[in-house]
Design a protein around this motif. Structure first.
Motif, PDB file in Angstrom:
ATOM      1  N   LEU A   1       3.359 100.336  40.173  1.00 26.81           N
ATOM      2  CA  LEU A   1       2.396  99.695  41.069  1.00 26.81           C
ATOM      3  C   LEU A   1       1.780  98.457  40.420  1.00 26.81           C
ATOM      4  CD1 LEU A   1       0.483 102.738  42.620  1.00 26.81           C
ATOM      5  CD2 LEU A   1       1.982 101.133  43.811  1.00 26.81           C
ATOM      6  N   TYR A   2       1.463  98.584  39.137  1.00 25.57           N
ATOM      7  CA  TYR A   2       0.892  97.448  38.401  1.00 25.57           C
ATOM      8  C   TYR A   2       1.862  96.259  38.410  1.00 25.57           C
ATOM      9  CZ  TYR A   2      -0.557  94.561  34.473  1.00 25.57           C
ATOM     10  OH  TYR A   2      -0.914  93.504  33.690  1.00 25.57           O
ATOM     11  N   ASN A   3       3.119  96.542  38.103  1.00 24.77           N
ATOM     12  CA  ASN A   3       4.124  95.465  38.099  1.00 24.77           C
ATOM     13  C   ASN A   3       4.275  94.844  39.478  1.00 24.77           C
ATOM     14  OD1 ASN A   3       4.751  95.606  35.365  1.00 24.77           O
ATOM     15  ND2 ASN A   3       6.253  97.231  35.685  1.00 24.77           N
ATOM     16  N   TYR A   4       4.237  95.672  40.516  1.00 21.98           N
ATOM     17  CA  TYR A   4       4.342  95.156  41.886  1.00 21.98           C
ATOM     18  C   TYR A   4       3.135  94.276  42.224  1.00 21.98           C
ATOM     19  CZ  TYR A   4       4.628  94.960  46.947  1.00 21.98           C
ATOM     20  OH  TYR A   4       4.684  94.510  48.236  1.00 21.98           O
ATOM     21  N   ALA A   5       1.945  94.729  41.857  1.00 16.56           N
ATOM     22  CA  ALA A   5       0.725  93.957  42.132  1.00 16.56           C
ATOM     23  C   ALA A   5       0.786  92.594  41.429  1.00 16.56           C
ATOM     24  CB  ALA A   5      -0.505  94.747  41.686  1.00 16.56           C
ATOM     25  N   ARG A   6       1.272  92.575  40.205  1.00 15.78           N
ATOM     26  CA  ARG A   6       1.394  91.301  39.482  1.00 15.78           C
ATOM     27  C   ARG A   6       2.441  90.399  40.131  1.00 15.78           C
ATOM     28  NH1 ARG A   6       0.465  90.852  33.386  1.00 15.78           N
ATOM     29  NH2 ARG A   6       1.579  89.014  34.047  1.00 15.78           N
ATOM     30  N   ARG A   7       3.535  91.020  40.577  1.00 12.37           N
ATOM     31  CA  ARG A   7       4.617  90.234  41.194  1.00 12.37           C
ATOM     32  C   ARG A   7       4.146  89.556  42.478  1.00 12.37           C
ATOM     33  NH1 ARG A   7       9.714  93.794  41.131  1.00 12.37           N
ATOM     34  NH2 ARG A   7       7.918  95.077  41.370  1.00 12.37           N
ATOM     35  N   ILE A   8       3.303  90.257  43.256  1.00 15.16           N
ATOM     36  CA  ILE A   8       2.830  89.651  44.510  1.00 15.16           C
ATOM     37  C   ILE A   8       1.570  88.811  44.295  1.00 15.16           C
ATOM     38  CG2 ILE A   8       3.894  91.446  45.940  1.00 15.16           C
ATOM     39  CD1 ILE A   8       1.068  92.638  46.349  1.00 15.16           C
ATOM     40  N   GLY A   9       1.080  88.760  43.056  1.00 17.49           N
ATOM     41  CA  GLY A   9      -0.049  87.902  42.734  1.00 17.49           C
ATOM     42  C   GLY A   9      -1.416  88.495  43.030  1.00 17.49           C
ATOM     43  N   ASP A  10      -1.496  89.807  43.223  1.00 15.09           N
ATOM     44  CA  ASP A  10      -2.786  90.463  43.506  1.00 15.09           C
ATOM     45  C   ASP A  10      -3.401  90.934  42.187  1.00 15.09           C
ATOM     46  OD1 ASP A  10      -4.917  91.968  44.438  1.00 15.09           O
ATOM     47  OD2 ASP A  10      -3.780  92.801  46.121  1.00 15.09           O
TER      48      ASP A  10
END
Length: 107
Positions: free
Chosen positions: A15-24
């Motif tokens: 989830l952390y990696n996904y949040a960083r990828r989408i810029g959140d």
């Protein structure tokens, strides 16, 4: 670390990696905070759970030994054999009481 705890950590890292990828970045920081704060709590709960399982297994093992001794006592003749069995019985009962107390403390 158990497979459950490892899976929880891995899910949060995903989830952390996904949040960083989408810029959140706010969501990413929130996820990191949960990882930092809740991981210790989860590990502590897991250790308590492991200890409780071990205590319950010991309790069951002692009960089985008590049943075996009781069966031997029913057929044993008087004398040294019964005295020894009674001593074993008494020691096991004390052990079971101690384990019962520990189980109650871990619940």
């Amino acid at each position: 670390m158990s497979s459950w705890t490892q899976a929880w950590v891995n899910d949060y890292l995903d989830l952390y990696n996904y949040a960083r990828r989408i810029g959140d970045s706010e969501w990413a920081e929130d996820i990191l905070g949960k990882l930092r704060n809740q991981k210790d709590t989860l590990l502590e709960e897991e250790q308590k759970s492991i200890m409780l399982r071990e205590l319950l297994a010991s309790y069951d093992r002692i009960n089985k030994q008590l049943v075996e001794i009781f069966s031997k006592l029913r057929v044993a003749s008087e004398g040294y054999q019964t005295e020894s069995l009674h001593e074993q019985w008494f020691k096991l009962k004390l052990m079971r009481i101690n384990i019962s107390r520990k189980i109650l403390q871990h619940q």
